[in-house]
Scaffold this active site. Sequence first.
Site, short mmCIF file in Angstrom:
data_model
loop_
_atom_site.label_atom_id
_atom_site.label_comp_id
_atom_site.label_asym_id
_atom_site.label_seq_id
_atom_site.Cartn_x
_atom_site.Cartn_y
_atom_site.Cartn_z
N GLY A 10 2.70 -7.56 -5.29
CA GLY A 10 1.45 -6.79 -5.31
C GLY A 10 0.42 -7.45 -6.20
O GLY A 10 -0.37 -6.78 -6.87
N TYR A 153 6.41 9.71 -3.86
CA TYR A 153 6.00 8.74 -4.89
C TYR A 153 6.75 9.02 -6.20
O TYR A 153 7.29 8.10 -6.82
CB TYR A 153 4.49 8.86 -5.08
N ALA A 155 9.57 10.67 -6.60
CA ALA A 155 11.01 10.42 -6.44
C ALA A 155 11.30 8.92 -6.50
O ALA A 155 12.23 8.47 -7.18
CB ALA A 155 11.49 11.00 -5.12
N ILE A 186 -5.00 4.27 -13.89
CA ILE A 186 -5.54 2.93 -14.13
C ILE A 186 -6.60 2.64 -13.06
O ILE A 186 -6.41 2.95 -11.88
CB ILE A 186 -4.42 1.86 -14.06
P1 NAP Z 1 -3.30 -1.44 -5.61
O1 NAP Z 1 -4.57 -1.91 -6.24
O2 NAP Z 1 -3.34 -0.45 -4.50
O3 NAP Z 1 -2.52 -2.76 -5.09
C1 NAP Z 1 -1.29 -2.61 -4.43
C2 NAP Z 1 -0.64 -3.96 -4.30
O4 NAP Z 1 0.65 -3.80 -3.67
C3 NAP Z 1 -1.43 -4.92 -3.43
O5 NAP Z 1 -1.29 -6.23 -3.96
C4 NAP Z 1 -0.73 -4.83 -2.07
O6 NAP Z 1 -0.88 -6.02 -1.29
C5 NAP Z 1 0.71 -4.66 -2.52
N1 NAP Z 1 1.55 -4.01 -1.51
C6 NAP Z 1 1.37 -2.80 -0.92
N2 NAP Z 1 2.34 -2.56 -0.02
C7 NAP Z 1 3.15 -3.64 -0.06
C8 NAP Z 1 4.32 -4.02 0.66
N3 NAP Z 1 4.88 -3.23 1.59
N4 NAP Z 1 4.89 -5.22 0.40
C9 NAP Z 1 4.36 -6.04 -0.52
N5 NAP Z 1 3.26 -5.75 -1.24
C10 NAP Z 1 2.66 -4.57 -1.00
O7 NAP Z 1 -2.27 -0.87 -6.67
P2 NAP Z 1 -2.35 -0.73 -8.27
O8 NAP Z 1 -3.13 0.49 -8.59
O9 NAP Z 1 -2.68 -2.04 -8.88
O10 NAP Z 1 -0.83 -0.36 -8.57
C11 NAP Z 1 0.13 -1.33 -8.82
C12 NAP Z 1 1.43 -0.61 -9.18
O11 NAP Z 1 1.18 0.26 -10.29
C13 NAP Z 1 1.95 0.28 -8.06
O12 NAP Z 1 3.36 0.20 -8.02
C14 NAP Z 1 1.50 1.66 -8.47
O13 NAP Z 1 2.35 2.67 -7.96
C15 NAP Z 1 1.60 1.56 -9.98
N6 NAP Z 1 0.76 2.52 -10.69
C16 NAP Z 1 -0.59 2.51 -10.51
C17 NAP Z 1 -1.36 3.45 -11.21
C18 NAP Z 1 -2.86 3.50 -11.07
O14 NAP Z 1 -3.47 4.51 -11.53
N7 NAP Z 1 -3.51 2.52 -10.49
C19 NAP Z 1 -0.76 4.36 -12.07
C20 NAP Z 1 0.61 4.33 -12.20
C21 NAP Z 1 1.37 3.39 -11.52
P3 NAP Z 1 -2.20 -6.24 -0.35
O15 NAP Z 1 -3.38 -6.42 -1.28
O16 NAP Z 1 -1.90 -7.49 0.38
O17 NAP Z 1 -2.33 -5.02 0.50
#
Ligand code: NAP
Length: 246
Positions: A10, A153, A155, A186
Site C-alpha cells: 500500500g 474492518y 474484526a 490520519i
Molecule cells: P489509502 O490512502 O486509502 O491507501 C491504501 C493503500 O493500500 C494504497 O496504496 C492501495 O493501492 C493499497 N491497497 C488497497 N487494496 C489493496 C490490495 N487488495 N492489495 C494491495 N494493495 C492494496 O490508505 P491509508 O489511509 O494510507 O491507510 C493505510 C493503512 O493504515 C490501512 O491499512 C488503513 O486501514 C490503516 N489506517 C488508516 C487510518 C487513516 O485514518 N487513514 C487510520 C487507521 C489505520 P492503490 O493506490 O494502488 O489503490
Amino acid sequence: MATRVALVTGASRGIGAATAHRLARDGFDVAVAYASRGDAAKAVVGSIGALGRRAVPIRGDVSRPDECARIVVEAVEALGRLDVLVNNAGVYERALLDDTSPKAWDRRLAVNLHGAFYMAKAAVPEMKKAGGGRIVNVSTQLAFRGTSHGADYVAAKAGLVGLTRALALEFARDSILVNAVAPGAIETDILASDTPEDRARRIRTIPLGRVGRPEEVAAAIAFLVGPGGDYITGQVLHVNGGSLMT
Ligand code: NAP
C-alpha cells in the site's frame, strides 16, 4: 555492509507512501507495493531515487497468496534481500452489518487481515536468510475502541493485533521482531469522504485537537524497524493524538 531492504505494501499513497519515503531517508532500499495506481507508485519510486536510494514498484493484490509470494520474489530479485516488511495495504468502507454481504465481508477480511498473513509467510524465509528482520502490521485504534459502522474492518484489524503477537512469539528465536502500529484518524484518502460535520466531530474526540499526518505514522514505523526497536516485539504502538484516552 549490504544496504537493508524494506517492502511496504500500500505504498502508492497515504501512510504507505510516507513510510516508503521515511525508510528510504533512513537508509533502506524500498520495494513499493501497490494494487492498481501504478503512476502513484512510480512517483514514489522516483522520489526515493532522488534521495539516492534504490526503489522498485511492484503491483499485486495482497488478498491473493500467489500474488503475495510473487511480490516478495520480485522485491528480492530487484533489491537483493529482505529485512523489513510493512503490512500497510488496507481498505475501509463505511458499512453497517445489514449492508455487508458475506462476499464483501470476505473481501475486506482478505485484504485487511489475510494479506498480512500471506505476506509474512512469503517474507519470513527471506528474513531468515538475511539473519533476522522486522515486520510491522498497520492496525487501527478502532481495533481497540470499535466503531458502529465497520464490523469487518474492526474484526480484521483486531485480528492483525493477534497475528502480531503470535508471530512475534513464533519468530523471536529467528531475530524477526513483529510489532503493530495503531493509527487514529490520519489525513489520507480514507478521510476524503468526511463532511465538515464529520471532521468537527472527529476532532472533538482527539485530545491533541487535530487529525494526524501520514508522516507521523511513518515515524512510529521507522522507530520500530530502526535501532530504537531492537528490544521491542509483540507490541502495539498507538499513534492517535491521545484519542483512545477519551
Ligand atoms: P489509502 O490512502 O486509502 O491507501 C491504501 C493503500 O493500500 C494504497 O496504496 C492501495 O493501492 C493499497 N491497497 C488497497 N487494496 C489493496 C490490495 N487488495 N492489495 C494491495 N494493495 C492494496 O490508505 P491509508 O489511509 O494510507 O491507510 C493505510 C493503512 O493504515 C490501512 O491499512 C488503513 O486501514 C490503516 N489506517 C488508516 C487510518 C487513516 O485514518 N487513514 C487510520 C487507521 C489505520 P492503490 O493506490 O494502488 O489503490
